[in-house]
Scaffold this motif. Structure first.
Motif, mmCIF file in Angstrom:
data_model
loop_
_atom_site.group_PDB
_atom_site.id
_atom_site.type_symbol
_atom_site.label_atom_id
_atom_site.label_comp_id
_atom_site.label_asym_id
_atom_site.label_seq_id
_atom_site.Cartn_x
_atom_site.Cartn_y
_atom_site.Cartn_z
ATOM 1 N N GLY A 1 2.679 -12.468 -18.017
ATOM 2 C CA GLY A 1 1.798 -13.618 -18.070
ATOM 3 C C GLY A 1 0.400 -13.275 -18.544
ATOM 4 N N PRO A 2 -0.408 -14.301 -18.769
ATOM 5 C CA PRO A 2 -1.778 -14.067 -19.265
ATOM 6 C C PRO A 2 -2.682 -13.409 -18.229
ATOM 7 C CG PRO A 2 -1.437 -16.395 -18.768
ATOM 8 C CD PRO A 2 -0.097 -15.740 -18.660
ATOM 9 N N ASP A 3 -2.331 -13.505 -16.918
ATOM 10 C CA ASP A 3 -3.160 -12.909 -15.882
ATOM 11 C C ASP A 3 -2.722 -11.489 -15.543
ATOM 12 O OD1 ASP A 3 -0.744 -13.691 -14.848
ATOM 13 O OD2 ASP A 3 -1.561 -14.282 -12.888
ATOM 14 N N GLN A 4 -2.039 -10.838 -16.459
ATOM 15 C CA GLN A 4 -1.512 -9.499 -16.224
ATOM 16 C C GLN A 4 -2.636 -8.513 -15.909
ATOM 17 O OE1 GLN A 4 0.647 -7.901 -19.562
ATOM 18 N NE2 GLN A 4 1.581 -6.258 -18.371
ATOM 19 N N LEU A 5 -3.703 -8.548 -16.697
ATOM 20 C CA LEU A 5 -4.806 -7.608 -16.485
ATOM 21 C C LEU A 5 -5.524 -7.894 -15.173
ATOM 22 C CD1 LEU A 5 -6.443 -5.269 -17.618
ATOM 23 C CD2 LEU A 5 -7.897 -6.924 -18.798
ATOM 24 N N GLY A 6 -5.711 -9.158 -14.843
ATOM 25 C CA GLY A 6 -6.370 -9.503 -13.584
ATOM 26 C C GLY A 6 -5.588 -9.016 -12.377
ATOM 27 N N ARG A 7 -4.268 -9.179 -12.401
ATOM 28 C CA ARG A 7 -3.442 -8.682 -11.305
ATOM 29 C C ARG A 7 -3.523 -7.161 -11.204
ATOM 30 N NH1 ARG A 7 1.142 -11.518 -9.214
ATOM 31 N NH2 ARG A 7 1.059 -13.741 -9.634
ATOM 32 N N LEU A 8 -3.517 -6.504 -12.363
ATOM 33 C CA LEU A 8 -3.584 -5.043 -12.369
ATOM 34 C C LEU A 8 -4.896 -4.557 -11.756
ATOM 35 C CD1 LEU A 8 -2.477 -2.272 -13.258
ATOM 36 C CD2 LEU A 8 -3.585 -2.655 -15.468
ATOM 37 N N VAL A 9 -6.005 -5.173 -12.137
ATOM 38 C CA VAL A 9 -7.304 -4.750 -11.627
ATOM 39 C C VAL A 9 -7.392 -4.992 -10.124
ATOM 40 C CG1 VAL A 9 -9.773 -5.213 -11.709
ATOM 41 C CG2 VAL A 9 -8.473 -5.057 -13.825
ATOM 42 N N ALA A 10 -6.885 -6.133 -9.650
ATOM 43 C CA ALA A 10 -6.925 -6.424 -8.216
ATOM 44 C C ALA A 10 -6.100 -5.407 -7.429
ATOM 45 C CB ALA A 10 -6.417 -7.841 -7.965
ATOM 46 N N THR A 11 -4.928 -5.057 -7.940
ATOM 47 C CA THR A 11 -4.080 -4.085 -7.255
ATOM 48 C C THR A 11 -4.710 -2.694 -7.281
ATOM 49 O OG1 THR A 11 -2.135 -5.360 -7.941
ATOM 50 C CG2 THR A 11 -1.753 -3.126 -7.144
ATOM 51 N N PHE A 12 -5.284 -2.331 -8.414
ATOM 52 C CA PHE A 12 -5.926 -1.019 -8.519
ATOM 53 C C PHE A 12 -7.149 -0.940 -7.610
ATOM 54 C CE2 PHE A 12 -8.959 1.918 -10.498
ATOM 55 C CZ PHE A 12 -8.184 3.056 -10.576
ATOM 56 N N ALA A 13 -7.908 -2.032 -7.515
ATOM 57 C CA ALA A 13 -9.081 -2.033 -6.642
ATOM 58 C C ALA A 13 -8.666 -1.861 -5.184
ATOM 59 C CB ALA A 13 -9.865 -3.329 -6.830
ATOM 60 N N ALA A 14 -7.559 -2.505 -4.773
ATOM 61 C CA ALA A 14 -7.077 -2.344 -3.396
ATOM 62 C C ALA A 14 -6.659 -0.901 -3.137
ATOM 63 C CB ALA A 14 -5.910 -3.292 -3.145
ATOM 64 N N THR A 15 -6.000 -0.285 -4.113
ATOM 65 C CA THR A 15 -5.565 1.106 -3.953
ATOM 66 C C THR A 15 -6.752 2.056 -3.889
ATOM 67 O OG1 THR A 15 -3.520 0.608 -5.144
ATOM 68 C CG2 THR A 15 -4.144 2.922 -4.955
ATOM 69 N N LYS A 16 -7.723 1.844 -4.762
ATOM 70 C CA LYS A 16 -8.889 2.725 -4.770
ATOM 71 C C LYS A 16 -9.719 2.537 -3.504
ATOM 72 C CE LYS A 16 -12.517 4.357 -7.858
ATOM 73 N NZ LYS A 16 -13.219 4.150 -9.140
ATOM 74 N N SER A 17 -9.775 1.320 -2.976
ATOM 75 C CA SER A 17 -10.478 1.087 -1.715
ATOM 76 C C SER A 17 -9.819 1.862 -0.574
ATOM 77 C CB SER A 17 -10.493 -0.410 -1.400
ATOM 78 O OG SER A 17 -11.077 -0.648 -0.140
ATOM 79 N N PHE A 18 -8.486 1.882 -0.558
ATOM 80 C CA PHE A 18 -7.779 2.649 0.467
ATOM 81 C C PHE A 18 -8.053 4.144 0.315
ATOM 82 C CE2 PHE A 18 -3.728 4.957 1.410
ATOM 83 C CZ PHE A 18 -3.850 4.933 2.784
ATOM 84 N N ALA A 19 -8.053 4.630 -0.916
ATOM 85 C CA ALA A 19 -8.351 6.047 -1.149
ATOM 86 C C ALA A 19 -9.768 6.387 -0.698
ATOM 87 C CB ALA A 19 -8.166 6.379 -2.629
ATOM 88 N N ALA A 20 -10.704 5.448 -0.902
ATOM 89 C CA ALA A 20 -12.082 5.693 -0.464
ATOM 90 C C ALA A 20 -12.164 5.778 1.058
ATOM 91 C CB ALA A 20 -12.993 4.585 -0.981
ATOM 92 N N LYS A 21 -11.365 4.972 1.767
ATOM 93 C CA LYS A 21 -11.353 5.043 3.233
ATOM 94 C C LYS A 21 -10.843 6.409 3.699
ATOM 95 C CE LYS A 21 -10.684 0.105 4.147
ATOM 96 N NZ LYS A 21 -9.769 -0.909 4.748
ATOM 97 N N LEU A 22 -9.766 6.882 3.074
ATOM 98 C CA LEU A 22 -9.244 8.195 3.451
ATOM 99 C C LEU A 22 -10.261 9.293 3.170
ATOM 100 C CD1 LEU A 22 -5.519 8.038 2.246
ATOM 101 C CD2 LEU A 22 -6.466 7.468 4.477
ATOM 102 N N SER A 23 -10.932 9.172 2.043
ATOM 103 C CA SER A 23 -11.931 10.181 1.686
ATOM 104 C C SER A 23 -13.112 10.149 2.642
ATOM 105 C CB SER A 23 -12.413 9.947 0.250
ATOM 106 O OG SER A 23 -13.394 10.887 -0.113
ATOM 107 N N ALA A 24 -13.475 8.950 3.139
ATOM 108 C CA ALA A 24 -14.601 8.853 4.074
ATOM 109 C C ALA A 24 -14.260 9.483 5.419
ATOM 110 C CB ALA A 24 -14.985 7.389 4.266
ATOM 111 N N GLN A 25 -12.988 9.406 5.827
ATOM 112 C CA GLN A 25 -12.585 9.991 7.102
ATOM 113 C C GLN A 25 -12.553 11.513 7.053
ATOM 114 O OE1 GLN A 25 -8.951 8.356 8.629
ATOM 115 N NE2 GLN A 25 -9.575 6.245 8.297
ATOM 116 N N HIS A 26 -12.135 12.049 5.921
ATOM 117 C CA HIS A 26 -12.021 13.512 5.834
ATOM 118 C C HIS A 26 -12.274 13.949 4.392
ATOM 119 C CE1 HIS A 26 -10.901 17.543 6.906
ATOM 120 N NE2 HIS A 26 -9.984 17.578 5.972
#
Length: 579
Positions: A306-331
């Protein structure tokens, strides 16, 4: 008087005399001569006292000298006697060594024989112990008593280490290995339950048994297997949800992984000691890698075509990177393997960022097209007015997408996509010009007599104002993008460990010139629209000189945001030109 200064190696008589005769050092009522006489008297008395002390010391030394000489003679005699006795002892030791050499050799032989006999006795005992344990091991394993099974098997292992030279050693070793496998199978449920319940005692007991069997790595295997299964079931349930996008479902799974990460980092040292951090990192990697269906497959299904392919990708990647940042902040810093397991599903899409951005911008530019039914002048101008902020917003969104998805390293592809997008916007505005011309012509024909069409003039100047806003917005956007790219090419930009895993492009010299947005075509189009409107208005009944319109157009480009509405200024100019 301080007489200690006379014993100073750096004593200076001249300085001492001058200091002693200064006024602060003598009584105010005494003159210099009287003070000097007193000093001389004191010095003479001190000299006499020193002479008396030296004389007494000399007499004492003379009296003690004979006694000192006698003491030295006695010491000398004692030293000579001790030297003679040491020589005699040395001779006796050498004599004993010569006489007992054969006896010492025999003692060494006897000691060797004793050691060999003890080793033989131990081997015979272990051989007998092997036979006993071999008879008892089947009973122990049949009873399912883990303590008895472990004790019997460890005894057989110790016996096997002594019996390495027996002919049937390989068969015995194979039997021990089979028993170890059976004990591992029997103990694994208890071990996994201990891991699940965080039972310190049971986990430590099982770990010691596995370590004694030289199977310590299997403890880590069961530890990971214990925690992977529940999260695998949760992932299958969440990934099967077709009603919600992956960007909203994924944080729920990441929340469960984060809870596991925090709990195991606190408990794992009980079993794995110093290796606990590496073991927990391996656990998280295996949890992420064991997802079925894989993250890549789920992401591909979620994005679709669909036309919102890039938007979905960015939202999913942002959620993943946010989780990685939480792990990095803990240790900090975040483990490399964990970061790779999290971000690797996005690598193929980062490599094709240019294509994805082009498709998204092409779809967006299609929404800016002027409807075929919009032939009215007011409708055309309103459409252009609404399109300008949408175009500028789309440019900012494209830049944010590039920096989120690729950490800004695909800025070269971004500039290329923006150039194509602006070209399509320019083409859209270019098609608007003849339609505005027809609309102005139709309204001029519809105006009866010599009446002035003020509404048409206001609409036309609204079009000029929108064009000016686009012009200024593009200039501001170009400066902002150039500034962001300048940050990327700094030597310390890639210090963030999370950004490092997104570095799939290399920022080269061709990007150091900034964002070369080719908006010259937009400038030319603006001038074309301006000249067209001037031509139309010159033929109308308003009687306004082309120079006034040109001046107003140039002014609108610089202060477009302050002209609200621009038609007010037009009315002033029109009234003055009529006069």
């Amino acid at each position: 008087m301080d007489f200690a200064v006379f014993s100073d190696p750096a004593f200076d008589a001249k300085s001492w005399v001058n200091e002693a005769l200064r006024p602060p050092n003598r009584e105010p009522s005494a003159n210099a001569d009287t003070h000097a006489s007193g000093l001389v008297m004191k010095l003479q008395m001190f000299i006499q006292e020193v002479n008396n002390s030296l004389e007494a010391t000399s007499e004492q030394v003379v009296q003690d000298l004979p006694r000192v000489v006698r003491s030295v003679d006695l010491v000398n005699q004692e030293v000579t006697s001790l030297k003679d006795r040491i020589g005699a002892v040395k001779n006796e030791v050498e004599k004993v060594e010569r006489e007992t050499a054969e006896s010492m050799r025999m003692l060494m032989v006897f000691d060797t024989v004793k050691s060999r006999m003890e080793a033989t006795s131990s081997a015979l005992q272990e051989a007998d112990n092997w036979e006993t344990l071999s008879a008892d091991v089947d009973k122990a394993f049949a009873s399912n008593d883990l303590a008895a099974m472990s004790s019997t098997l460890l005894g057989m292992q110790r016996s096997l280490m002594v019996l390495q030279d027996v002919p049937d050693y390989d068969q015995r070793q194979e039997r021990v290995k089979r028993l170890q496998d059976q004990l591992e199978v029997a103990m694994s449920p208890k071990l996994m339950k201990a891991f699940a319940d965080h039972d310190d005692g049971a986990a430590h007991e099982c770990a010691v048994t596995f370590r004694d069997m030289d199977r310590e790595n299997r403890v880590g295997h069961y530890y990971i297997q214990c925690h992977v299964a529940p999260l695998q079931a949760s992932w299958q349930k969440l990934s099967a949800d077709d009603t919600s996008p992956l960007s909203t479902v994924l944080p729920k799974f990441y929340g469960e992984v984060e809870e596991l990460w925090s709990a195991e980092r606190a408990w794992a040292p009980v079993v794995f000691a110093a290796d606990s951090e590496a073991k927990v990192a391996q656990l998280i990697c295996d949890v992420l890698a064991a997802r079925t269906p894989s993250m890549h497959a789920v992401l591909k299904d979620d994005l679709g075509d669909g036309p919102d392919q890039l938007g979905r990708l960015v939202a999913t990647f942002a959620a993943t990177k946010s989780f990685a940042a939480k792990l990095s902040a803990q240790h900090p810093p975040l483990d490399t393997h964990v970061a790779h397991a999290l971000l690797s599903p996005f690598f193929p899409y980062q490599m094709t960022y240019r294509k994805l951005q082009q498709l998204h911008l092409e779809h967006t530019s299609g929404t800016f097209a002027i409807p075929d039914t919009a032939d009215d002048l007011t409708t055309l101008v309103a459409h252009v007015k609404e399109t300008v902020p949408a175009v500028l917003a789309q440019l900012d969104e494209a830049v944010d997408t590039c920096f989120v998805l690729t950490a800004g390293t695909a800025c070269g592809d971004l500039v290329h996509c923006l150039n194509e997008f602006l070209s399509s916007v320019a083409a859209m505005l270019n098609t608007c010009v003849p339609r505005v011309a027809r609309a102005v012509s139709d309204r001029r024909t519809a105006v009866q007599g010599d009446a002035d069409d003020w509404a048409a003039a206001e609409s036309v100047f609204g079009l000029i104002e929108s064009t000016g806003r686009l012009f200024l917005g593009l200039k501001r956007f170009e400066r902002k993008l150039a500034a962001r790219i300048a940050v990327i090419i700094q030597p310390d930009y890639h210090q963030d460990e999370l950004a490092n895993f997104s570095m799939l492009y290399h920022v080269g010299d061709k990007y150091r010139v900034g964002a070369e947005l080719r908006i010259t075509c937009m400038y030319a189009l603006c001038m074309y629209v301006c000249m067209f409107i001037i031509d139309c208005m010159n033929t109308s009944k308003l009687g306004i000189h082309a120079a006034c319109f040109t001046c107003l157009f140039c002014t609108s480009f610089r202060v477009a945001c302050a002209l609200s509405p621009i038609s007010a200024l037009f009315c002033v100019i029109a009234s003055r030109s009529r006069d």
